[in-house]
Design a protein around this motif. Structure first.
Motif, PDB file in Angstrom:
ATOM      1  N   ASN A 323       0.816  -1.223   0.000  1.00 38.22           N
ATOM      2  CA  ASN A 323       0.000   0.000   0.000  1.00 38.22           C
ATOM      3  C   ASN A 323       0.842   1.262   0.000  1.00 38.22           C
ATOM      4  O   ASN A 323       0.399   2.325   0.409  1.00 38.22           O
ATOM      5  CB  ASN A 323      -0.991   0.003   1.163  1.00 38.22           C
ATOM      6  N   GLY A 324       2.063   1.164  -0.483  1.00 41.19           N
ATOM      7  CA  GLY A 324       2.878   2.322  -0.799  1.00 41.19           C
ATOM      8  C   GLY A 324       3.354   3.121   0.390  1.00 41.19           C
ATOM      9  O   GLY A 324       4.139   2.652   1.202  1.00 41.19           O
ATOM     10  N   GLY A 325       2.896   4.374   0.452  1.00 42.63           N
ATOM     11  CA  GLY A 325       3.390   5.307   1.462  1.00 42.63           C
ATOM     12  C   GLY A 325       4.691   5.958   1.072  1.00 42.63           C
ATOM     13  O   GLY A 325       5.353   6.589   1.899  1.00 42.63           O
ATOM     14  N   ASN A 326       5.081   5.840  -0.214  1.00 44.44           N
ATOM     15  CA  ASN A 326       6.354   6.377  -0.696  1.00 44.44           C
ATOM     16  C   ASN A 326       6.178   7.842  -1.091  1.00 44.44           C
ATOM     17  O   ASN A 326       5.375   8.159  -1.950  1.00 44.44           O
ATOM     18  CB  ASN A 326       6.831   5.566  -1.896  1.00 44.44           C
ATOM     19  N   TYR A 327       6.977   8.742  -0.481  1.00 42.57           N
ATOM     20  CA  TYR A 327       6.766  10.165  -0.720  1.00 42.57           C
ATOM     21  C   TYR A 327       7.982  10.848  -1.327  1.00 42.57           C
ATOM     22  O   TYR A 327       7.983  11.178  -2.491  1.00 42.57           O
ATOM     23  CB  TYR A 327       6.334  10.852   0.588  1.00 42.57           C
ATOM     24  N   GLY A 328       9.027  11.093  -0.541  1.00 40.37           N
ATOM     25  CA  GLY A 328      10.151  11.885  -1.026  1.00 40.37           C
ATOM     26  C   GLY A 328      11.407  11.059  -1.186  1.00 40.37           C
ATOM     27  O   GLY A 328      12.034  10.663  -0.208  1.00 40.37           O
ATOM     28  N   THR A 329      11.806  10.790  -2.447  1.00 41.24           N
ATOM     29  CA  THR A 329      13.021  10.019  -2.685  1.00 41.24           C
ATOM     30  C   THR A 329      14.194  10.944  -2.997  1.00 41.24           C
ATOM     31  O   THR A 329      14.025  12.022  -3.578  1.00 41.24           O
ATOM     32  CB  THR A 329      12.838   9.067  -3.875  1.00 41.24           C
ATOM     33  N   VAL A 330      15.385  10.492  -2.645  1.00 40.88           N
ATOM     34  CA  VAL A 330      16.604  11.175  -3.063  1.00 40.88           C
ATOM     35  C   VAL A 330      17.649  10.101  -3.342  1.00 40.88           C
ATOM     36  O   VAL A 330      17.780   9.121  -2.596  1.00 40.88           O
ATOM     37  CB  VAL A 330      17.094  12.166  -1.981  1.00 40.88           C
ATOM     38  N   TRP A 331      18.356  10.268  -4.481  1.00 42.07           N
ATOM     39  CA  TRP A 331      19.386   9.320  -4.891  1.00 42.07           C
ATOM     40  C   TRP A 331      20.745   9.859  -4.452  1.00 42.07           C
ATOM     41  O   TRP A 331      21.148  10.953  -4.834  1.00 42.07           O
ATOM     42  CB  TRP A 331      19.345   9.102  -6.400  1.00 42.07           C
ATOM     43  N   ILE A 332      21.440   9.069  -3.617  1.00 40.48           N
ATOM     44  CA  ILE A 332      22.699   9.487  -3.004  1.00 40.48           C
ATOM     45  C   ILE A 332      23.670   8.310  -2.988  1.00 40.48           C
ATOM     46  O   ILE A 332      23.253   7.155  -2.944  1.00 40.48           O
ATOM     47  CB  ILE A 332      22.471   9.958  -1.548  1.00 40.48           C
ATOM     48  N   ASP A 333      24.943   8.623  -3.028  1.00 41.52           N
ATOM     49  CA  ASP A 333      25.955   7.590  -2.799  1.00 41.52           C
ATOM     50  C   ASP A 333      26.342   7.682  -1.329  1.00 41.52           C
ATOM     51  O   ASP A 333      27.326   8.321  -0.968  1.00 41.52           O
ATOM     52  CB  ASP A 333      27.162   7.816  -3.710  1.00 41.52           C
ATOM     53  N   TYR A 334      25.552   7.035  -0.469  1.00 43.37           N
ATOM     54  CA  TYR A 334      25.769   7.176   0.975  1.00 43.37           C
ATOM     55  C   TYR A 334      26.989   6.400   1.457  1.00 43.37           C
ATOM     56  O   TYR A 334      27.609   6.752   2.471  1.00 43.37           O
ATOM     57  CB  TYR A 334      24.520   6.722   1.745  1.00 43.37           C
ATOM     58  N   ASP A 335      27.360   5.307   0.738  1.00 41.27           N
ATOM     59  CA  ASP A 335      28.453   4.463   1.202  1.00 41.27           C
ATOM     60  C   ASP A 335      29.740   4.655   0.410  1.00 41.27           C
ATOM     61  O   ASP A 335      30.688   3.880   0.555  1.00 41.27           O
ATOM     62  CB  ASP A 335      28.043   2.985   1.184  1.00 41.27           C
TER      63      ASP A 335
END
Length: 682
Positions: A323-335
């Motif tokens: 049921n989703g709930g996906n709102y604000g994505t950001v693509w990052i190289d965290y590692d």
């Protein structure tokens, strides 16, 4: 005498009828002071200038403010007063005249008193100029007070913005180069129109309205930009409440072709990114009520729709909650393993699973793993988040996370420091976040060019004190939200928010970097850009399409330098795996870096790295004179395509069993040392 006085008093209301506040022409004259709005029952203000909620109201109440003659003044209009605690207001401020109103500034929820739904709007008023103030009843028509205050211009060096009107149509704004001249342009859209204010090299804008075939879905939730087909002109993605529309720029950027799929998508944040690292820009869209969707590019600009896990798309999927709930994505190289990972800020009531934030690690083989719940990662929070701001706030070479809360119902804002090993420490208790606002928009940027990343959060700029722990909260002249970019090419980041907010700047130095891909996508989206300078050391940025919740900010990469007057090196780690190094570039200008000017993998010395067995079947072993634990490895085909990317474990072994038979190059990055060796897969 009494009779004459009585007659005079009766005359006063007759004069005031001409200024009833019922519409723009009858606006009530005001100056600095406190005023009471008894009711809002006049003509609704259009256009809506506030950016958080752009839906029109039914009624408005109009006022006319004229700045004093002499010097310009900073004006603040606020209902954020104790007497209004618990209220809910919205205000718009216009320049021009009643026949041609131009947005200067607007605000919905920048207030902090009571429930945080009151309004604060600030702008620089030109001496002697008049401005229209309109309160509307989008939320409430109950009586409330508001205050107008005037202040002298702040001293040089203090972070301030000058609000100015700009001719735009539409909503869901972008600051992005649309004609390939490396200057940020202003973009706003409607269902049948793309309005572009092209930035001119000599200053100012050339305003062009481009008519389009009616879009099946308007960007009611988000807007993203990127060059899908590699023709040199950015295309647009509209994230709508029922589906997704792509607007494809033609080969000279003067027209757009509308493409909409039949699939139902309750879109939230949208992004462009190379999901499968094949050199072609793909699209990703958050789904509010189902698993996330994405569009894989075949290399010719043709996009195929996928949802969830799919062996022909992303085998692991990217956010599979039913049921989703996906709102604000950001693509990052965290590692720091030189590929892009995904953080999903969640926001749903009721169902706990749909509210838990996710961090998807890119495994380097076309799959992703959600590791947010790992105790050492500690990012699986059930918080009403909507969006997050990721940047290297302490300048230690890795991306930290500001996980902004939109509601206190489920928990406060979190500030997560990257430990440099793929784990995070919650240091919220060590940072004073008491004045940070709740809301849905959070994005990183160095607004004062001091070399330390700040946070733009819901009508406030959290100005980094330089240690990643102390932040000064700036609100005067700051809009509630908007798209970020350099709209006058002076090296300081401005904000586009239904009106322009021009950064007044200071004497700090800067550099702006444009990435032009060749083996990677043309925009260089997904590249890691790193600079070193004598006083500030190392700064990093990731080239991203789509940050915050709604807006599209510049694809040009911006670094403040403080008082450093030289840069030692600029390094670009391209999505393809190619590395470009530029030494001692000029500062206070734009540096354009082309991927095709970099060295290829077979130009690098092999050093003392040995691989066995070679030819290999299932696993290869590595041997060299320096420790390789946690080093980054990449495997390339003979024509330079990266097919594997990850970090080594303590065994110094790499599983190559899934590779096709053929010749490959292995590259190892360990600190400043690079090893490259060729091997054959049987």
């Amino acid at each position: 005498m009494k009779k004459l006085l009585y007659t005079f008093l009766l005359f006063i209301p007759l004069v005031l009828v001409a200024q009833s506040g019922q519409n723009c022409a009858e606006a009530i004259s005001v100056s600095a002071g406190i005023y009471t709005v008894d009711s809002i029952d006049g003509e609704a203000p259009i256009p809506v200038c506030s950016t958080e909620t752009t839906n029109p109201a039914d009624n408005g109440e109009w006022y006319l403010y004229t700045a004093p003659a002499g010097d310009d003044v900073f004006v603040t209009i606020t209902s954020d007063l104790e007497i209004n605690s618990g209220g809910d207001t919205r205000v718009q401020v216009y320049g021009g005249d009643c026949n041609n109103l131009t947005c200067i500034v607007g605000d919905d929820d920048a207030g902090t008193i009571g429930n945080g739904f009151l309004s604060i709007a600030s702008f620089q008023a030109v001496a002697g100029e008049s401005y229209y103030i309109a309160w509307d009843n989008r939320w409430s028509s109950n009586g409330f007070d508001f205050e107008i205050s005037e202040a002298d211009a702040p001293p040089p060096g203090q972070l301030t913005f000058t609000a100015q009107g700009v001719s735009t149509s539409g909503s869901r704004l972008a600051v992005v180069d649309m004609n390939g001249d490396f200057l940020d342009d202003l973009v706003s859209v409607t269902a049948t129109n793309i309005n572009i204010n092209y930035q001119l090299e000599e200053g100012g804008f050339n305003t062009v309205d481009i008519a389009t075939t009616p879009a099946n879905y308007t960007p009611s939730w988000s807007l993203a930009a990127g060059d899908i087909d590699g023709n040199g002109f950015n295309d647009l993605l509209y994230g709508g409440g029922s589906g997704v529309t792509f607007m494809m720029a033609n080969d000279d950027g003067t027209a757009f072709t509308e493409i909409s799929g039949p699939e139902f998508v309750f879109s939230q944040r949208s992004n462009f990114v190379d999901l499968n690292n094949d050199g072609h820009l793909d699209a990703f869209v958050c789904h509010d009520v189902q698993p996330n969707v994405y569009y894989i590019n075949d290399g010719n600009g043709n996009l195929t729709f996928y949802q969830g896990a799919d062996p022909d798309g992303i085998p692991s999927g990217l956010g599979l909650v039913a049921n989703g709930g996906n709102y604000g994505t950001v693509w990052i190289d965290y590692d720091n393993d030189r590929d892009m990972d995904l953080f999903i800020a969640k926001c749903r009531g009721g169902d706990t699973e749909a509210k838990i934030n996710e961090l998807h690690r890119n495994n380097g083989d076309g799959t992703y793993t959600n590791i947010a719940a790992d105790p050492d990662v500690n990012l699986a929070d059930p918080v009403q988040t909507w969006s997050s701001a990721w940047g290297d706030y302490d300048n230690d070479g890795d991306m930290d996370g500001y996980i902004g809360a939109s509601s206190t119902a489920d928990g406060p804002t979190k500030y997560m420091r990257n430990n440099g090993d793929g784990t995070f420490t919650d240091i919220s208790g060590s940072v004073d976040l008491s004045e940070t606002p709740l809301g849905i928009e959070n994005a990183p940027a160095d607004f004062d060019n001091d070399g330390h990343v700040d946070i733009f959060s819901n009508g406030r700029i959290l100005l980094n004190g330089g240690d990643g722990l102390s932040f000064e909260v700036i609100s005067q002249t700051v809009p509630q939200s908007g798209a970020i970019g350099d709209v006058n090419n002076d090296g300081f980041l401005d904000i586009f928010s239904n009106g322009l907010f021009i950064n007044n700047g200071n004497n700090n130095n800067w550099i702006k970097i444009v990435t032009i891909g060749d083996q990677s996508n043309l925009n260089g989206i997904g590249a890691r850009v790193e600079i070193t300078s004598p006083g500030l050391g190392t700064q990093i940025r990731d080239v991203r399409s789509g940050e915050g919740f709604r807006y599209m900010s510049s694809l040009n990469t911006h670094f403040g330098l403080g008082q450093d007057d030289t840069i030692d090196t600029v390094t670009v780690y391209w999505p393809s795996g190619i590395i470009t190094v530029v030494e001692n570039p000029e500062i206070n200008g734009t540096l354009i870096i082309h991927e095709n000017e970099a060295l290829s993998v077979d130009d690098i010395t092999a050093n003392d790295l040995s691989i066995y067995p070679n030819p290999a079947d299932g696993v290869i072993n590595l041997q060299t004179s320096i420790p390789l634990e946690n080093a980054i490895y990449s495997v390339f085909t003979a024509d330079g395509k990266r097919v594997l990317n990850a970090r080594l474990n303590e065994t110094n072994r790499i599983d190559v069993s899934n590779l096709a038979t053929g010749n490959y190059f292995l590259r190892i990055l360990q600190g400043n040392t690079t090893f490259v060796q060729q091997f054959l897969k049987k």
